[in-house]
Design a protein around this motif. Structure first.
Motif, PDB file in Angstrom:
ATOM      1  N   ARG A  67       0.838  -1.190   0.000  1.00 35.67           N
ATOM      2  CA  ARG A  67       0.000   0.000   0.000  1.00 35.67           C
ATOM      3  C   ARG A  67       0.875   1.242   0.000  1.00 35.67           C
ATOM      4  O   ARG A  67       1.813   1.351   0.792  1.00 35.67           O
ATOM      5  N   ILE A  68       0.584   2.194  -0.895  1.00 32.35           N
ATOM      6  CA  ILE A  68       1.323   3.450  -0.977  1.00 32.35           C
ATOM      7  C   ILE A  68       0.336   4.581  -0.726  1.00 32.35           C
ATOM      8  O   ILE A  68      -0.556   4.833  -1.546  1.00 32.35           O
ATOM      9  N   ASP A  69       0.468   5.242   0.413  1.00 32.34           N
ATOM     10  CA  ASP A  69      -0.428   6.337   0.765  1.00 32.34           C
ATOM     11  C   ASP A  69       0.100   7.636   0.157  1.00 32.34           C
ATOM     12  O   ASP A  69       1.125   8.171   0.591  1.00 32.34           O
ATOM     13  N   LEU A  70      -0.584   8.132  -0.866  1.00 32.51           N
ATOM     14  CA  LEU A  70      -0.186   9.371  -1.535  1.00 32.51           C
ATOM     15  C   LEU A  70      -0.868  10.590  -0.931  1.00 32.51           C
ATOM     16  O   LEU A  70      -0.696  11.703  -1.438  1.00 32.51           O
ATOM     17  N   LYS A  71      -1.662  10.392   0.101  1.00 29.67           N
ATOM     18  CA  LYS A  71      -2.259  11.437   0.925  1.00 29.67           C
ATOM     19  C   LYS A  71      -3.161  12.363   0.099  1.00 29.67           C
ATOM     20  O   LYS A  71      -3.568  12.019  -1.014  1.00 29.67           O
TER      21      LYS A  71
END
Length: 332
Positions: free
Chosen positions: A225-229
């Motif tokens: 999971r990559i949280d790009l906000k």
């Protein structure tokens, strides 16, 4: 805009080591292109206008992962760490090496990292713009008219229309200046990047949109999971995602393309703001370690754009119980 002083590189952002050469007194620092001819001639990338320096005095170049200095049979010799090289001699350099062209200790190789793409304005004061996260934006990252990027082991130039190939040394025009490009040679890697970093084809994107229009973005690949906000520049990506989801009945290659003018109308912004936002989107994906981040925005002839990911989900927080605006495209 890019601010600069005569013959001094302005570092917009430094990400990792990038090759730079500095005068001994520290008054001037310059990026080093992958092939840097040194001497008094106007054809040299590093001009040393001293009587002791020959017209084409020495060659500094990046080869096999190191910087090498070669004397070009100069009249008064090329010096590395105080020692004069033999005529035509070539030697590998270390970081911090002291360099001289006609006499010792004029310059220092302050960083010995690989060459990075950059552009130098043709007219004085010869401003320098560096690539950020692999993207070279001209005239600068806050006013993007032109983007230079690497794709499929080639360099491409992108304006409003479809990208076209471009090469090292070419001159690019913007509204206020002309820029000579310094683009490193692209060497095919045998490393299997897919085992290390995700590509766009393997990603799913989930947009979370609240009542105020704030767009949070999460990318995922399997359990990764990559949280790009939440970022303001996610707005055009959301619009492109909606366009692609709306065209699911079409063949994959025809899904999601939208005219730039129509995209501007939907966003309520001008072309300069759009270009800046698209540049920031690409940089954000690159900084997240996505190996083909430049392709998050695709372009075609006719000023058409689309999002470069097919697995998309849009969730509007205003109606979580219905998820009425949730849409998914799971194309294989």
């Amino acid at each position: 805009m890019v601010r600069c002083r005569r013959l001094v590189v302005i570092v917009l952002q430094k990400s990792g080591l990038v090759a730079r050469i500095q005068t001994q007194d520290g008054s001037s620092t310059r990026l080093v292109p992958s092939r840097c001819l040194i001497g008094r001639s106007s054809a040299c990338q590093l001009r040393v206008d001293l009587p002791e320096t020959s017209n084409e005095h020495a060659l500094l170049r990046w080869r096999n992962g190191v910087w090498e200095m070669q004397d070009l049979h100069s009249r008064n010799g090329t010096y590395v760490d105080g020692r004069r090289l033999g005529a035509g001699r070539l030697v590998a350099l270390r970081e911090g090496a002291r360099l001289g062209f006609g006499y010792p200790d004029q310059y220092t190789l302050v960083d010995a990292g690989p060459p990075e793409p950059h552009a130098v304005s043709v007219r004085p004061p010869h401003c320098v713009v560096e690539a950020l996260d692999g993207l070279l934006a001209l005239p600068g990252p806050d006013e993007v008219e032109v983007t230079i990027l690497e794709r499929d082991r080639r360099w491409w130039i992108e304006r409003d229309d479809a990208p076209r190939p471009i090469g090292d040394g070419e001159v690019v025009l913007t509204r206020t200046d002309q820029w000579r490009l310094h683009l490193p040679e692209l060497i095919t890697s045998t490393r299997d990047a897919e085992d290390v970093a995700p590509s766009l084809a393997a990603l799913s994107l989930r947009f979370l949109v609240d009542d105020d229009g704030v767009v949070e973005l999460v990318a995922s690949r399997g359990d990764q999971r990559i949280d790009l906000k939440a970022r303001a520049h996610h707005a055009p990506l959301l619009a492109l995602a909606r366009a692609r989801l709306a065209g699911q009945e079409r063949f994959a290659e025809e899904q999601g393309w939208i005219e730039q003018e129509e995209l501007l109308r939907r966003l309520g912004c001008d072309a300069n703001r759009l270009h800046v936002d698209l540049h920031r989107i690409r940089r954000q994906f690159a900084a997240a370690g996505i190996i083909d981040a430049v392709n998050i925005i695709e372009r075609r002839e006719g000023r058409r754009l689309r999002i470069g990911v097919s697995r998309l989900e849009i969730v509007t927080d205003a109606r979580p119980h219905e998820a009425a605006e949730t849409m998914q495209a799971m194309q294989r």
